[in-house]
Design a protein around this motif. Sequence first.
Motif, PDB file in Angstrom:
ATOM      1  N   GLN A  19       0.809  -1.216   0.000  1.00 43.82           N
ATOM      2  CA  GLN A  19       0.000   0.000   0.000  1.00 43.82           C
ATOM      3  C   GLN A  19       0.847   1.273   0.000  1.00 43.82           C
ATOM      4  O   GLN A  19       0.284   2.367  -0.077  1.00 43.82           O
ATOM      5  CB  GLN A  19      -0.961  -0.016   1.200  1.00 43.82           C
ATOM      6  CG  GLN A  19      -2.117  -0.991   1.000  1.00 43.82           C
ATOM      7  CD  GLN A  19      -2.897  -1.310   2.273  1.00 43.82           C
ATOM      8  OE1 GLN A  19      -2.390  -2.003   3.148  1.00 43.82           O
ATOM      9  NE2 GLN A  19      -4.114  -0.800   2.382  1.00 43.82           N
ATOM     10  N   HIS A 116       1.988  -9.253   4.917  1.00 47.13           N
ATOM     11  CA  HIS A 116       0.735  -8.492   4.900  1.00 47.13           C
ATOM     12  C   HIS A 116      -0.014  -8.849   3.606  1.00 47.13           C
ATOM     13  O   HIS A 116      -0.211  -7.993   2.744  1.00 47.13           O
ATOM     14  CB  HIS A 116       1.040  -6.993   4.983  1.00 47.13           C
ATOM     15  CG  HIS A 116      -0.122  -6.125   5.347  1.00 47.13           C
ATOM     16  ND1 HIS A 116      -0.133  -5.307   6.459  1.00 47.13           N
ATOM     17  CD2 HIS A 116      -1.320  -5.927   4.752  1.00 47.13           C
ATOM     18  CE1 HIS A 116      -1.279  -4.644   6.517  1.00 47.13           C
ATOM     19  NE2 HIS A 116      -2.019  -4.982   5.482  1.00 47.13           N
ATOM     20  N   PHE A 117      -0.326 -10.103   3.447  1.00 49.25           N
ATOM     21  CA  PHE A 117      -1.203 -10.603   2.372  1.00 49.25           C
ATOM     22  C   PHE A 117      -0.562 -10.718   0.982  1.00 49.25           C
ATOM     23  O   PHE A 117      -1.232 -11.150   0.044  1.00 49.25           O
ATOM     24  CB  PHE A 117      -2.477  -9.746   2.204  1.00 49.25           C
ATOM     25  CG  PHE A 117      -3.153  -9.300   3.464  1.00 49.25           C
ATOM     26  CD1 PHE A 117      -3.165 -10.109   4.584  1.00 49.25           C
ATOM     27  CD2 PHE A 117      -3.827  -8.079   3.519  1.00 49.25           C
ATOM     28  CE1 PHE A 117      -3.818  -9.703   5.750  1.00 49.25           C
ATOM     29  CE2 PHE A 117      -4.488  -7.676   4.674  1.00 49.25           C
ATOM     30  CZ  PHE A 117      -4.482  -8.482   5.787  1.00 49.25           C
ATOM     31  N   ASN A 161       0.352  -9.886   9.618  1.00 51.41           N
ATOM     32  CA  ASN A 161      -0.676  -8.878   9.833  1.00 51.41           C
ATOM     33  C   ASN A 161      -2.037  -9.557   9.939  1.00 51.41           C
ATOM     34  O   ASN A 161      -2.378 -10.406   9.129  1.00 51.41           O
ATOM     35  CB  ASN A 161      -0.695  -7.913   8.645  1.00 51.41           C
ATOM     36  CG  ASN A 161      -1.813  -6.886   8.765  1.00 51.41           C
ATOM     37  OD1 ASN A 161      -1.810  -6.084   9.690  1.00 51.41           O
ATOM     38  ND2 ASN A 161      -2.783  -6.938   7.868  1.00 51.41           N
ATOM     39  N   GLU A 162      -2.806  -9.204  10.942  1.00 54.22           N
ATOM     40  CA  GLU A 162      -4.201  -9.674  11.099  1.00 54.22           C
ATOM     41  C   GLU A 162      -4.301 -11.188  10.867  1.00 54.22           C
ATOM     42  O   GLU A 162      -5.009 -11.668   9.979  1.00 54.22           O
ATOM     43  CB  GLU A 162      -5.120  -8.879  10.173  1.00 54.22           C
ATOM     44  CG  GLU A 162      -5.076  -7.395  10.518  1.00 54.22           C
ATOM     45  CD  GLU A 162      -6.051  -6.550   9.728  1.00 54.22           C
ATOM     46  OE1 GLU A 162      -6.218  -6.809   8.522  1.00 54.22           O
ATOM     47  OE2 GLU A 162      -6.662  -5.635  10.315  1.00 54.22           O
ATOM     48  N   TYR A 293     -10.913  -0.997  14.374  1.00 55.23           N
ATOM     49  CA  TYR A 293     -11.572   0.100  13.671  1.00 55.23           C
ATOM     50  C   TYR A 293     -13.014   0.303  14.130  1.00 55.23           C
ATOM     51  O   TYR A 293     -13.508   1.413  14.160  1.00 55.23           O
ATOM     52  CB  TYR A 293     -11.595  -0.161  12.151  1.00 55.23           C
ATOM     53  CG  TYR A 293     -10.218  -0.182  11.542  1.00 55.23           C
ATOM     54  CD1 TYR A 293      -9.608   0.984  11.087  1.00 55.23           C
ATOM     55  CD2 TYR A 293      -9.505  -1.374  11.431  1.00 55.23           C
ATOM     56  CE1 TYR A 293      -8.336   0.968  10.543  1.00 55.23           C
ATOM     57  CE2 TYR A 293      -8.231  -1.405  10.888  1.00 55.23           C
ATOM     58  CZ  TYR A 293      -7.642  -0.236  10.442  1.00 55.23           C
ATOM     59  OH  TYR A 293      -6.376  -0.255   9.909  1.00 55.23           O
ATOM     60  N   TRP A 330     -18.652   1.362   8.550  1.00 53.91           N
ATOM     61  CA  TRP A 330     -17.782   1.074   9.698  1.00 53.91           C
ATOM     62  C   TRP A 330     -18.187   2.020  10.837  1.00 53.91           C
ATOM     63  O   TRP A 330     -18.157   3.242  10.688  1.00 53.91           O
ATOM     64  CB  TRP A 330     -16.299   1.256   9.341  1.00 53.91           C
ATOM     65  CG  TRP A 330     -15.781   0.198   8.389  1.00 53.91           C
ATOM     66  CD1 TRP A 330     -16.508  -0.484   7.452  1.00 53.91           C
ATOM     67  CD2 TRP A 330     -14.446  -0.293   8.291  1.00 53.91           C
ATOM     68  NE1 TRP A 330     -15.695  -1.375   6.790  1.00 53.91           N
ATOM     69  CE2 TRP A 330     -14.427  -1.284   7.272  1.00 53.91           C
ATOM     70  CE3 TRP A 330     -13.249  -0.004   8.952  1.00 53.91           C
ATOM     71  CZ2 TRP A 330     -13.270  -1.967   6.907  1.00 53.91           C
ATOM     72  CZ3 TRP A 330     -12.092  -0.691   8.584  1.00 53.91           C
ATOM     73  CH2 TRP A 330     -12.106  -1.656   7.579  1.00 53.91           C
ATOM     74  N   GLU A 356      -3.095  -0.514  14.684  1.00 55.13           N
ATOM     75  CA  GLU A 356      -3.878   0.052  13.567  1.00 55.13           C
ATOM     76  C   GLU A 356      -5.167   0.577  14.145  1.00 55.13           C
ATOM     77  O   GLU A 356      -5.923  -0.170  14.773  1.00 55.13           O
ATOM     78  CB  GLU A 356      -4.262  -1.019  12.533  1.00 55.13           C
ATOM     79  CG  GLU A 356      -3.172  -1.449  11.616  1.00 55.13           C
ATOM     80  CD  GLU A 356      -3.677  -2.422  10.541  1.00 55.13           C
ATOM     81  OE1 GLU A 356      -4.847  -2.328  10.113  1.00 55.13           O
ATOM     82  OE2 GLU A 356      -2.886  -3.288  10.154  1.00 55.13           O
ATOM     83  N   ALA A 411      -6.756   2.094   0.104  1.00 53.33           N
ATOM     84  CA  ALA A 411      -7.384   1.164   1.049  1.00 53.33           C
ATOM     85  C   ALA A 411      -7.110  -0.274   0.595  1.00 53.33           C
ATOM     86  O   ALA A 411      -6.548  -0.504  -0.486  1.00 53.33           O
ATOM     87  CB  ALA A 411      -8.878   1.431   1.112  1.00 53.33           C
ATOM     88  N   TYR A 420      -7.245   7.418   5.249  1.00 54.50           N
ATOM     89  CA  TYR A 420      -7.119   7.400   6.712  1.00 54.50           C
ATOM     90  C   TYR A 420      -6.170   8.478   7.224  1.00 54.50           C
ATOM     91  O   TYR A 420      -5.968   8.624   8.414  1.00 54.50           O
ATOM     92  CB  TYR A 420      -6.580   6.037   7.168  1.00 54.50           C
ATOM     93  CG  TYR A 420      -7.605   4.919   7.087  1.00 54.50           C
ATOM     94  CD1 TYR A 420      -8.363   4.573   8.200  1.00 54.50           C
ATOM     95  CD2 TYR A 420      -7.821   4.228   5.899  1.00 54.50           C
ATOM     96  CE1 TYR A 420      -9.309   3.550   8.135  1.00 54.50           C
ATOM     97  CE2 TYR A 420      -8.756   3.208   5.817  1.00 54.50           C
ATOM     98  CZ  TYR A 420      -9.494   2.871   6.944  1.00 54.50           C
ATOM     99  OH  TYR A 420     -10.438   1.874   6.880  1.00 54.50           O
TER     100      TYR A 420
HETATM  101  C1  BG6 Z   1      -6.535  -3.626   7.876  1.00 53.76           C
HETATM  102  C2  BG6 Z   1      -5.435  -3.971   6.909  1.00 53.76           C
HETATM  103  O1  BG6 Z   1      -7.494  -4.606   7.795  1.00 53.76           O
HETATM  104  O2  BG6 Z   1      -7.287  -2.536   7.666  1.00 53.76           O
HETATM  105  C3  BG6 Z   1      -5.037  -2.870   5.973  1.00 53.76           C
HETATM  106  O3  BG6 Z   1      -4.328  -4.403   7.653  1.00 53.76           O
HETATM  107  C4  BG6 Z   1      -6.232  -2.053   5.568  1.00 53.76           C
HETATM  108  O4  BG6 Z   1      -4.343  -3.404   4.882  1.00 53.76           O
HETATM  109  C5  BG6 Z   1      -6.867  -1.482   6.824  1.00 53.76           C
HETATM  110  O5  BG6 Z   1      -5.940  -1.046   4.648  1.00 53.76           O
HETATM  111  C6  BG6 Z   1      -8.089  -0.643   6.606  1.00 53.76           C
HETATM  112  O6  BG6 Z   1      -9.027  -1.341   5.844  1.00 53.76           O
HETATM  113  P1  BG6 Z   1      -9.543  -0.729   4.486  1.00 53.76           P
HETATM  114  O7  BG6 Z   1     -10.260  -1.830   3.812  1.00 53.76           O
HETATM  115  O8  BG6 Z   1     -10.422   0.399   4.876  1.00 53.76           O
HETATM  116  O9  BG6 Z   1      -8.325  -0.296   3.769  1.00 53.76           O
END
Ligand code: BG6
Length: 452
Positions: A19, A116-117, A161-162, A293, A330, A356, A411, A420
Motif C-alpha cells: 500500500q 501483509h497478504f 498482519n491480522e 476500527y 464502519w 492500527e 485502502a 485514513y
Molecule cells: C486492515 C489492513 O485490515 O485494515 C489494511 O491491515 C487495511 O491493509 C486497513 O488497509 C483498513 O481497511 P480498508 O479496507 O479500509 O483499507
Amino acid sequence: MENKMPEGFFWGNSTSSMQTEGGWNEGGKGQSVYDVDTAGRTAKNWQITIDNFHDYQHDFDLMKEMNMNMYRFQISWSRVVPDGDGDFNEEGIAFYSEMIDELLSRGIEPMICLYHFDMPLVLAEKYNGFLSRAVEEAFVRFGKEMMRRFSSRVKYWIVFNEHNLYFAEGFEHYSGVLKKELTVNDCYTVFHHTMLAHCELADFLHEISDAKIGGMLATTEVYPASTSPKDSLYLRKFDEFYNRNLCDVYAFGHYSDEVLTFIRNHKIEMDFQKGDELILERGISDFISFSYYRSVLLDATTLTDEDTPNFYLSKAMKLNPLLSHNRWGWSIDPEGFRNILNRIYREFGLPVFPIENGIGQDESWDGEHEIEDDVRINYHKKHIEAMKNAMFLDGVDVIGYLGWGLIDIPASGGDIDKRYGAVYVEPETLKRVPKKSFHWFKKVFGSNGDEL
Ligand code: BG6
C-alpha cells in the motif's frame, strides 16, 4: 488518579509495503499476488501507490514533524526473495536497511511486519500459498534472514498482519491461496502452517537477540444483537475460535481446548505433524498487537452447531443502530476499543499494542484550503481517551498507539477514495498536503498524549 502516559510510550504510523511502495517491477523485486489481477484486484492500483520505493524520506520527515516515535512498515517478501524460496535480492535488503537507518536517524523506532497478504506469485501459483508446508518453510527462511540482518537495529517485530483473517471466509487470497472454495480442512491447514511459522520465528528472534515479537489480530468488537441467550452463546464461541485460539498460542503455546474438540469432532485434517506441538510451545510472544476500527452485532438466529465458528460473522453480522457509521458502514465505537484492550490483556497477561486504528473518509483537496477532517480528529481523540481509560482506570499495560495510514495510502481494495491520513496525497501528482488533523496529531504525540 494517575494519568500520565509512561515515558517511551510509542505514537506513530502503520502501513503495509504493497500500500506504500510502488516500484512493483524495480530493484530486483519479484511479483506478488498484488502485482497481477488476482482475487478481484486490479493490479494497476498497486503499481505506484504513494511511491515510497522512490521517496520515503519526505514522508519520514512528515512523521518526525508529527512527533511520531514509531513507524510500523512491512518488508515485502517478493522484494527480498523474488521467487519466494530462491536467492536473496541484496538490492531489496539494502532498500530496507537504509529505511531503518533513516528512521533511526529521525528518532523513529522501526517496527517490522513480515507478511501483509502479498504472497510471492510463484509460490501462490505453484503451491497455493500457505496451504503448503513448503511455503511455510520458505517464509520462515525469509523471516529468519531478515531477523539476522536487522534485529540489532529493529526491536519490535510482528510476523503476520491480522493473523485471524487468514481463516476468514472470503479472505483466501490473504494467505496466497489462489484456489477458490476452500474447505474447512484447507482453512485449518493454512492456519496451522502460519501459526507454526509465527512460533518458529518468535523462538528464533529470542535466540539471536533481545528484540520483542508480537502476535497480531484483526479485532472487531462484537456485541450480541439481542438479549437472546443464543446470541450470547454463539458470540462467545466466535470469540474463542476467531481471537482467543490465536492468543492461546501467542501467550501459552497451545491451541484452545474448545477448538481442538471441534477439530476432533469434525475429523479435520490440518497437517499437524510430530514435533509441531513443541514448536508451538517454544514460540511464546512478548506482546499482543491488533488492529481495531469498529464494532458490529452478531445475530445468531440462523446459526447452528454445524457452522464453523470462525465464519459466524460473515453469516450473522448486523450493524449497530445506536452507533454512527462512515460511508463504508464502519461504526465509531471507542468503548469497544477499551473493551478489547481489557479483554486481551486480562485474559492473556501480555502487554497489548493497538497498531492500527483510524477512520476512512472520502476527501479531496481544492488546491487551496486546508482539509478540515474534524471527523478524524474526533475519532482518534475518542479512541485515545478510551485507551487512557483502559490504562488508568482499568490497569491495562499498553505499549503504544499507532494510527493506520496516517499519510494517505490506498485502502485494502486498492481504492484511494477511502483515506485514513493526516496528510492528503494528491492522486495524480502524489503531492503531500497536511490536513487539519496533522496539527492535532503533532500536538497529541508531542505532549505524550496529554493534550487531546
Ligand atoms: C486492515 C489492513 O485490515 O485494515 C489494511 O491491515 C487495511 O491493509 C486497513 O488497509 C483498513 O481497511 P480498508 O479496507 O479500509 O483499507
